[in-house]
Design an enzyme around this catalytic site. Structure first.
Site, PDB file in Angstrom:
ATOM      1  N   LYS A   1      -0.541   4.648   0.196  1.00  0.00           N
ATOM      2  CA  LYS A   1      -0.619   5.056   0.806  1.00  0.00           C
ATOM      3  C   LYS A   1      -0.253   6.564  -0.079  1.00  0.00           C
ATOM      4  O   LYS A   1      -0.722   6.396  -1.082  1.00  0.00           O
ATOM      5  CB  LYS A   1      -0.260   5.035   2.790  1.00  0.00           C
TER       6      LYS A   1
ATOM      7  N   GLY B   1       2.549  -3.323  10.502  1.00  0.00           N
ATOM      8  CA  GLY B   1       3.951  -3.854  11.699  1.00  0.00           C
ATOM      9  C   GLY B   1       4.473  -4.780  10.965  1.00  0.00           C
ATOM     10  O   GLY B   1       6.356  -4.893  11.283  1.00  0.00           O
TER      11      GLY B   1
ATOM     12  N   GLU C   1      -6.181  -5.363  10.673  1.00  0.00           N
ATOM     13  CA  GLU C   1      -4.882  -4.455  10.766  1.00  0.00           C
ATOM     14  C   GLU C   1      -5.695  -3.913  12.184  1.00  0.00           C
ATOM     15  O   GLU C   1      -5.503  -2.733  12.558  1.00  0.00           O
ATOM     16  CB  GLU C   1      -4.877  -3.353   9.815  1.00  0.00           C
TER      17      GLU C   1
ATOM     18  N   ASN D   1       1.224  -1.396   0.062  1.00  0.00           N
ATOM     19  CA  ASN D   1      -0.303   0.023   0.012  1.00  0.00           C
ATOM     20  C   ASN D   1       0.559   0.814  -0.028  1.00  0.00           C
ATOM     21  O   ASN D   1       1.526   1.544   1.007  1.00  0.00           O
ATOM     22  CB  ASN D   1      -1.245   0.004   1.380  1.00  0.00           C
TER      23      ASN D   1
ATOM     24  N   ALA E   1       3.279  -1.244   4.125  1.00  0.00           N
ATOM     25  CA  ALA E   1       3.006  -0.480   2.866  1.00  0.00           C
ATOM     26  C   ALA E   1       4.959   0.657   3.466  1.00  0.00           C
ATOM     27  O   ALA E   1       5.828   0.082   2.522  1.00  0.00           O
ATOM     28  CB  ALA E   1       2.119   0.584   4.340  1.00  0.00           C
ATOM     29  N   SER E   2       4.778   1.252   4.900  1.00  0.00           N
ATOM     30  CA  SER E   2       6.158   1.822   4.647  1.00  0.00           C
ATOM     31  C   SER E   2       7.226   0.908   4.697  1.00  0.00           C
ATOM     32  O   SER E   2       8.676   1.182   4.001  1.00  0.00           O
ATOM     33  CB  SER E   2       6.202   2.332   6.371  1.00  0.00           C
TER      34      SER E   2
ATOM     35  N   ILE F   1      -0.895  -0.087  13.546  1.00  0.00           N
ATOM     36  CA  ILE F   1      -0.358   0.802  12.012  1.00  0.00           C
ATOM     37  C   ILE F   1       1.301   1.281  12.133  1.00  0.00           C
ATOM     38  O   ILE F   1       0.881   2.527  12.724  1.00  0.00           O
ATOM     39  CB  ILE F   1      -1.612   1.146  11.302  1.00  0.00           C
TER      40      ILE F   1
ATOM     41  N   HIS G   1     -10.142   0.559   4.231  1.00  0.00           N
ATOM     42  CA  HIS G   1      -8.669   0.305   5.289  1.00  0.00           C
ATOM     43  C   HIS G   1      -9.038   1.369   6.580  1.00  0.00           C
ATOM     44  O   HIS G   1      -9.916   2.600   6.379  1.00  0.00           O
ATOM     45  CB  HIS G   1      -7.324   1.154   4.245  1.00  0.00           C
TER      46      HIS G   1
END
Lengths: 214, 214, 214, 214
Positions: free
Chosen positions: C8, C173, C133, C6, C194-195, C138, C85
């Protein structure tokens, strides 16, 4: 100066705060309103204090389950309402309609906004008052009049440009008489406050301190 | 069968309807709750009728201006609440949190949903009841039990699959005793109704007609 | 195991991440999808990577200015979509309608939710997958599989109860191959991240590390 | 006069409309922008037409899944954006933040509103343009300039009072060259239109008719 005490969803005794506000208002001559949860409007109004809703919905009578109908708030004893508080932001079109709903039943109105630009925007809709509350200061105990006095003077100027009959209140971080005086000197005609009174061990003493300089 | 009368934001006299509901409930033995505007909870509860909120917010005590705090609703006399009514739809995560808020203060809970799939979804969250209300039938006077009886039986099956301790109520278009009986035969254990009683010339007569077959 | 990355609203180069994901997916045989901003769907799809929308709106063709129409996402190259989400929570009724919209154009669907109860609720709506999630994890870098493995096993059980054809993904995470293996051992069939990839100095290396244990 | 064609979520061929708009704009010298779905921004921009987003989110780079990031819209080729369209109404604070987001990436901005009061409010925020669109006229084919010309002149006056550098556009029901001329005579400097072009059998002919009087 006018004082509006917002009880939010705090675990305070709304009748105790209302009674204190009524007494301090009578003793000092300073108008003090208390804004409880909608479900507590009636018990707060019964104390005789000036009673405000925290919000009314942009609706008329009809199929609006779970709304806060201005008529119901007024019947329960409210004579004023906040609108667009930073914890209950509204769409612009809904601010306009909720304002009309409040005016329909004769509620005094105060529209909140974040900054001078937005204050100018909502003042143009014609409420009785607008309240500038920088979100970053809400609940901090640091009054906007100290943290950033230009926000208050700019808000006063913006409101005046839009409609000079609209009063400007000052919120966020107000708790003492000194804060209130500072707001007044910057051009505010009222203050919104919350935890400083609602969470005080002695709400009456807190209110007495607040209005002492007036 | 249980009856919940939703007063929405109708221009009805909430105390008159509450008094009628209290009397018909006592005379018939059928549990009848009345769900007024939050600002009217106290006056409705004072009649002695079973009193429900139309909605409670997914929050705890704190900085939630303009919310409907479950604690405040309960203090005003509510013993139950609807959640996720089609006129006050919530995010799924907020249904979950508002349900926890209602349970925290002991409110009976009824989560509304549009169709059997959604009924299965919300039944799994563990409320006391769920109510199936096809949006296209709300306010029509055509009961779902006639317009589309499969929706009711499918909702009952979906709820049972998810959690067989959850009662299924039936909403949308219910107004007569015949409608109520039809809902019961399809497996519903309660009904939500609104205009059929709240807008009736004689709410007491409307409620008497409703519960007559029971 | 399936991997959904993702992006974002991160300031990453969506084409660079997409190209890396395409390459790692081809080399490893692990399906990896990339979910960019709607405005970047087309450029991401042109890399040949499996492309997902981050969200589609609960609407059909019509007067819906500012929506994310499922048809438009598909035309731009999306073959799947996340829904609900935690940063784009939907009303339950809208999850149901948005799911129907996604299915209407053949998008693979993954509905996110906070906890096992909500996972059970959304699994019953019949998506291809659900993703658990916990919001508090997150962006923390602490994988749910370590912080609270029961959440994953309970989510798997809840989804299976509701509809055993629905896959359970695990989010929040996840960033390393070890995290992914741990999720798999708890019953997850995919991961959302994501990150850990989108903000990595070398997204390709991050993805290679992630899928290495498979 | 400027023309903005809003494609909403219509089942039109966005590239066909964009190509027509580009050609008519070049032939007539009238600036014509096309506002497609975010997922179609790139393909529309590739035609060379002036491309607008229908909306951008009040966010910066970060964890905002499912948002429409102004940066992403600009990277896809948008050079302008509508904000607060009646089908995508925003909270006042979010209009302010979304406007800042659009300005951050150099997008031309047009904030929509329902009536002259709201036009005055949003003009004070300092966008490039505001558009008055009475909701009851949207999609009717009856232009506001005919149905209620005072709304346009009052909007022009309200915007001028707030900030005389803000252009006023006129929306709702505009479809012909006559409508456009009428809007211009009332003080509008642009028009927003949608179905009149997007749903036309021949979008190019519709646009040619529209700009013919200029």
């Amino acid at each position: 100066m006018k004082v509006v005490v917002n009880l939010k969803a705090y675990p305070c005794d709304s009748v105790e705060v209302a009674t204190a506000a009524r007494d301090v208002s009578e003793e000092s001559g300073v108008p003090i309103a208390v804004a409880p949860q909608a479900a507590h409007l009636e018990r707060v109004a019964e104390t005789g204090v000036e009673t405000w809703a925290q919000h009314v919905s942009p609706v008329e009578h009809g199929s609006h389950t779970g709304s806060t109908l201005a008529e119901a708030a007024a019947e329960a004893g409210a004579t004023g309402t906040m609108l667009n508080h930073s914890e209950r932001r509204l769409k612009l079109a809904d601010i306009d309609t909720a304002l009309a709903a409040a005016e329909r039943v004769g509620l005094e109105t105060c529209i909140c906004a974040n900054n001078p630009d937005q204050i100018g925007a909502v003042a143009g809709l014609g409420p009785d008052a607008v309240a500038v509350e920088p979100p970053e200061l809400i609940g901090t105990g640091t009054p906007v009049s100290k943290a950033d006095p230009d926000i208050v003077t700019d808000a006063v100027a913006a409101a005046e440009d839009a409609d000079d009959s609209v009063a400007v209140y000052c919120g966020a971080g107000i708790s003492t008489g000194e804060d209130l005086t500072a707001a007044q000197e910057l051009g505010a005609e009222g203050v919104l406050l919350a935890s400083g009174v609602a969470k005080a061990d002695d709400p009456k003493a807190a209110l007495e301190d607040l209005v002492a300089p007036l």
